[in-house]
Scaffold this motif. Structure first.
Motif, PDB file in Angstrom:
ATOM      1  N   GLY A 142     113.129  56.988  41.418  1.00  0.00           N
ATOM      2  CA  GLY A 142     114.406  57.465  40.917  1.00  0.00           C
ATOM      3  C   GLY A 142     114.324  58.638  39.973  1.00  0.00           C
ATOM      4  N   GLU A 143     113.181  59.340  39.929  1.00  0.00           N
ATOM      5  CA  GLU A 143     112.982  60.424  38.965  1.00  0.00           C
ATOM      6  C   GLU A 143     113.337  61.794  39.528  1.00  0.00           C
ATOM      7  OE1 GLU A 143     108.991  59.993  37.618  1.00  0.00           O
ATOM      8  OE2 GLU A 143     109.375  58.060  36.627  1.00  0.00           O
ATOM      9  N   GLY A 144     114.013  61.833  40.682  1.00  0.00           N
ATOM     10  CA  GLY A 144     114.436  63.107  41.256  1.00  0.00           C
ATOM     11  C   GLY A 144     113.314  63.908  41.867  1.00  0.00           C
ATOM     12  N   ASP A 145     112.224  63.236  42.221  1.00  0.00           N
ATOM     13  CA  ASP A 145     111.041  63.948  42.724  1.00  0.00           C
ATOM     14  C   ASP A 145     110.778  63.670  44.204  1.00  0.00           C
ATOM     15  OD1 ASP A 145     110.455  61.305  42.390  1.00  0.00           O
ATOM     16  OD2 ASP A 145     108.553  61.615  41.348  1.00  0.00           O
ATOM     17  N   GLY A 146     111.823  63.330  44.963  1.00  0.00           N
ATOM     18  CA  GLY A 146     111.650  63.136  46.393  1.00  0.00           C
ATOM     19  C   GLY A 146     111.324  64.447  47.080  1.00  0.00           C
ATOM     20  N   ASN A 157     117.710  62.723  37.854  1.00  0.00           N
ATOM     21  CA  ASN A 157     116.676  61.769  37.464  1.00  0.00           C
ATOM     22  C   ASN A 157     117.391  60.529  36.952  1.00  0.00           C
ATOM     23  OD1 ASN A 157     114.660  60.247  36.323  1.00  0.00           O
ATOM     24  ND2 ASN A 157     113.882  61.865  34.974  1.00  0.00           N
ATOM     25  N   LEU A 158     117.397  59.474  37.754  1.00  0.00           N
ATOM     26  CA  LEU A 158     118.170  58.280  37.430  1.00  0.00           C
ATOM     27  C   LEU A 158     117.632  57.527  36.222  1.00  0.00           C
ATOM     28  CD1 LEU A 158     118.735  56.978  41.073  1.00  0.00           C
ATOM     29  CD2 LEU A 158     120.259  58.398  39.681  1.00  0.00           C
ATOM     30  N   LYS A 159     116.453  57.903  35.764  1.00  0.00           N
ATOM     31  CA  LYS A 159     115.861  57.241  34.604  1.00  0.00           C
ATOM     32  C   LYS A 159     116.095  58.005  33.308  1.00  0.00           C
ATOM     33  CE  LYS A 159     112.054  54.806  36.907  1.00  0.00           C
ATOM     34  NZ  LYS A 159     110.575  54.669  36.984  1.00  0.00           N
ATOM     35  N   ASN A 165     122.979  55.129  31.375  1.00  0.00           N
ATOM     36  CA  ASN A 165     124.123  54.360  30.876  1.00  0.00           C
ATOM     37  C   ASN A 165     125.360  54.441  31.775  1.00  0.00           C
ATOM     38  OD1 ASN A 165     122.698  53.576  28.507  1.00  0.00           O
ATOM     39  ND2 ASN A 165     123.116  55.597  27.615  1.00  0.00           N
ATOM     40  N   LEU A 166     125.213  55.011  32.956  1.00  0.00           N
ATOM     41  CA  LEU A 166     126.363  55.116  33.848  1.00  0.00           C
ATOM     42  C   LEU A 166     126.803  53.739  34.329  1.00  0.00           C
ATOM     43  CD1 LEU A 166     125.447  58.188  36.083  1.00  0.00           C
ATOM     44  CD2 LEU A 166     127.174  58.080  34.273  1.00  0.00           C
ATOM     45  N   PRO A 167     128.094  53.447  34.342  1.00  0.00           N
ATOM     46  CA  PRO A 167     128.576  52.166  34.848  1.00  0.00           C
ATOM     47  C   PRO A 167     128.285  52.028  36.344  1.00  0.00           C
ATOM     48  CG  PRO A 167     130.283  53.313  33.592  1.00  0.00           C
ATOM     49  CD  PRO A 167     129.182  54.298  33.829  1.00  0.00           C
ATOM     50  N   GLU A 168     128.222  50.803  36.798  1.00  0.00           N
ATOM     51  CA  GLU A 168     127.942  50.556  38.206  1.00  0.00           C
ATOM     52  C   GLU A 168     129.016  51.181  39.096  1.00  0.00           C
ATOM     53  OE1 GLU A 168     127.567  46.338  38.582  1.00  0.00           O
ATOM     54  OE2 GLU A 168     125.413  46.387  38.128  1.00  0.00           O
ATOM     55  N   GLY A 169     130.281  51.099  38.652  1.00  0.00           N
ATOM     56  CA  GLY A 169     131.356  51.668  39.438  1.00  0.00           C
ATOM     57  C   GLY A 169     131.233  53.165  39.606  1.00  0.00           C
ATOM     58  N   HIS A 170     130.723  53.830  38.584  1.00  0.00           N
ATOM     59  CA  HIS A 170     130.516  55.278  38.650  1.00  0.00           C
ATOM     60  C   HIS A 170     129.472  55.614  39.705  1.00  0.00           C
ATOM     61  CE1 HIS A 170     130.190  59.394  36.772  1.00  0.00           C
ATOM     62  NE2 HIS A 170     129.057  59.328  37.462  1.00  0.00           N
ATOM     63  N   ILE A 171     128.369  54.877  39.700  1.00  0.00           N
ATOM     64  CA  ILE A 171     127.303  55.137  40.680  1.00  0.00           C
ATOM     65  C   ILE A 171     127.819  54.908  42.094  1.00  0.00           C
ATOM     66  CG2 ILE A 171     125.005  54.434  41.458  1.00  0.00           C
ATOM     67  CD1 ILE A 171     124.397  53.637  38.573  1.00  0.00           C
ATOM     68  N   PHE A 172     128.570  53.812  42.293  1.00  0.00           N
ATOM     69  CA  PHE A 172     129.131  53.525  43.599  1.00  0.00           C
ATOM     70  C   PHE A 172     130.057  54.647  44.052  1.00  0.00           C
ATOM     71  CE2 PHE A 172     132.520  51.862  46.270  1.00  0.00           C
ATOM     72  CZ  PHE A 172     131.817  51.168  47.245  1.00  0.00           C
ATOM     73  N   HIS A 173     130.856  55.150  43.128  1.00  0.00           N
ATOM     74  CA  HIS A 173     131.803  56.219  43.431  1.00  0.00           C
ATOM     75  C   HIS A 173     131.075  57.484  43.869  1.00  0.00           C
ATOM     76  CE1 HIS A 173     135.821  58.008  43.157  1.00  0.00           C
ATOM     77  NE2 HIS A 173     135.233  59.087  42.672  1.00  0.00           N
ATOM     78  N   VAL A 174     130.004  57.817  43.188  1.00  0.00           N
ATOM     79  CA  VAL A 174     129.246  59.020  43.523  1.00  0.00           C
ATOM     80  C   VAL A 174     128.545  58.851  44.876  1.00  0.00           C
ATOM     81  CG1 VAL A 174     127.303  60.474  42.849  1.00  0.00           C
ATOM     82  CG2 VAL A 174     128.958  59.729  41.130  1.00  0.00           C
ATOM     83  N   ILE A 205     115.303  50.262  38.965  1.00  0.00           N
ATOM     84  CA  ILE A 205     114.945  51.636  38.577  1.00  0.00           C
ATOM     85  C   ILE A 205     115.260  51.896  37.106  1.00  0.00           C
ATOM     86  CG2 ILE A 205     115.561  54.067  38.923  1.00  0.00           C
ATOM     87  CD1 ILE A 205     115.734  53.539  41.866  1.00  0.00           C
ATOM     88  N   GLN A 206     116.437  51.460  36.667  1.00  0.00           N
ATOM     89  CA  GLN A 206     116.808  51.651  35.269  1.00  0.00           C
ATOM     90  C   GLN A 206     116.482  50.450  34.409  1.00  0.00           C
ATOM     91  OE1 GLN A 206     120.958  52.807  35.444  1.00  0.00           O
ATOM     92  NE2 GLN A 206     120.477  54.891  36.115  1.00  0.00           N
ATOM     93  N   ALA A 207     115.910  49.422  35.014  1.00  0.00           N
ATOM     94  CA  ALA A 207     115.437  48.225  34.298  1.00  0.00           C
ATOM     95  C   ALA A 207     116.501  47.611  33.410  1.00  0.00           C
ATOM     96  CB  ALA A 207     114.197  48.549  33.485  1.00  0.00           C
ATOM     97  N   GLN A 208     117.716  47.436  33.977  1.00  0.00           N
ATOM     98  CA  GLN A 208     118.778  46.800  33.197  1.00  0.00           C
ATOM     99  C   GLN A 208     119.219  45.497  33.845  1.00  0.00           C
ATOM    100  OE1 GLN A 208     121.970  49.502  32.330  1.00  0.00           O
ATOM    101  NE2 GLN A 208     120.602  51.156  31.705  1.00  0.00           N
TER     102      GLN A 208
END
Length: 208
Positions: A142-146, A157-159, A165-174, A205-208
């Motif tokens: 998830g570090e944007g290095d694909g 970079n998702l980490k 701190n992005l909400p789950e709904g935000h990620i789903f929306h994107v 990936i974000q360990a939450q």
């Protein structure tokens, strides 16, 4: 030899004449060898023609009804589908409501909660889906290095930073509508799978 040629010529001429007689010309529509392929029954979902004589002048249906008759005798009111109950909203097989937030409504998206219950199986499925759809750009971690991300640049970079701190709904929306250099994936990934990817991103990936 002449007799053989003569018979052959007559056969060819007869075949040509037969084919020509089937050809459409003027007001003559021509011969139809598979009429049901040309004149299929046009069933409509909510509006039907109940008059069995309608289109009889054109019909060659096997049920001996008019060509335009398309009512369904096996369904109430002759319809081929039933009207939904008034003031109801259809849900998908998983019981989810349609996702209708507009592309720019990130604030509304942030309030949407993940409807998929978290479990080890969901995380495992989310991992496979992430690898399939996301890792080429965001990388396995998830570090944007694909590999694709390295070519197009500007992959999140998702980490790091505010992404953690992005909400789950935000990620789903994107994932659904896309944002910035990321394209929309709503037409490629079913909603339940998108939510599983969200679980994997937040939990692993974000360990939450």
């Amino acid at each position: 030899m002449k007799r053989v040629i003569s018979i052959y010529s007559i056969a060819v001429a007869g075949l040509a004449l037969g084919l020509a007689s089937c050809e459409a010309e003027g007001d003559y529509p021509g011969t139809e060898y598979a009429p049901q392929m040309y004149h299929s029954v046009p069933y409509e979902p909510l509006s039907q023609i109940r008059n069995e004589e309608e289109g009889m002048w054109l019909s060659n249906r096997e049920d001996e009804k008019g060509e335009f008759y398309n009512s369904n005798p096996n369904n109430p009111h002759g319809m081929n589908m039933r009207k939904p109950v008034a003031n109801t909203v259809p849900r998908n097989p998983d019981g989810m409501l349609p996702y209708r937030l507009r592309v720019a409504d990130l604030e509304g998206a942030a309030l949407v909660e993940n409807p998929i219950e978290l479990s080890d199986q969901v995380l495992a499925e989310g991992q496979q889906l992430y690898i399939q759809y996301c890792s080429s750009c965001h990388g396995a971690g998830g570090e944007g290095d694909g590999k694709v991300g390295a070519v197009i640049g500007g992959v999140a970079n998702l980490k790091g930073g505010a992404y953690v701190n992005l909400p789950e709904g935000h990620i789903f929306h994107v994932i659904t509508h896309g944002k910035g250099r990321m394209g929309a994936h709503g037409s490629q990934i079913p909603a339940d799978r998108r939510w599983k990817i969200v679980h994997y991103v937040k939990q692993e990936i974000q360990a939450q």
